[in-house]
Design an enzyme around this catalytic site. Structure first.
Site, PDB file in Angstrom:
ATOM      1  CB  ALA A   7     -54.162  25.795 -38.440  1.00 40.21           C
ATOM      2  N   GLY A   9     -57.107  27.812 -36.493  1.00 36.91           N
ATOM      3  CA  GLY A   9     -56.903  27.804 -35.032  1.00 36.91           C
ATOM      4  C   GLY A   9     -55.571  28.269 -34.330  1.00 36.91           C
ATOM      5  CE1 TYR A  10     -51.937  25.481 -35.770  1.00 42.38           C
ATOM      6  CE2 TYR A  10     -50.747  26.396 -37.600  1.00 42.38           C
ATOM      7  CZ  TYR A  10     -51.019  25.393 -36.881  1.00 42.38           C
ATOM      8  OH  TYR A  10     -50.637  24.155 -37.410  1.00 42.38           O
ATOM      9  CD  GLN A  11     -50.568  32.272 -33.299  1.00 44.43           C
ATOM     10  OE1 GLN A  11     -50.693  32.232 -34.613  1.00 44.43           O
ATOM     11  NE2 GLN A  11     -50.036  31.466 -32.607  1.00 44.43           N
ATOM     12  CB  SER A  12     -58.083  33.454 -32.498  1.00 45.87           C
ATOM     13  OG  SER A  12     -58.296  32.822 -31.278  1.00 45.87           O
TER      14      SER A  12
END
Length: 74
Positions: A7, A9-12
């Site tokens: 995703a 959103g995982y670690q930007s």
């Protein structure tokens, strides 16, 4: 293993970047399935008039760049 889930959103987005590098080095694109997810619109995007469709398109294109995948394959 041929299914990878990540995703933006995982670690930007770096999760997508790492996965993209690993796939380039160790897999054939036609042999893997990549699933990713996007974040909801921010209040700033909503206030600025960005539609849900525009938001999703922007994030899909960002994910494809992060993953190093062909945007025409989406």
């Amino acid at each position: 293993m041929n299914f990878f889930d990540t995703a933006i959103g995982y670690q930007s987005g770096t999760s997508e970047q790492y996965l993209g590098r690993a796939l380039r080095d160790f897999a054939k694109r036609e042999d893997v399935v990549v699933a990713t997810k996007f974040l909801p619109r921010t209040q700033e995007e909503i206030a600025g008039g960005a539609s849900g469709q525009q938001h999703i398109e922007t994030l899909v294109n960002t994910s494809l760049r992060n993953l190093g995948l062909d945007q025409n394959a989406a």
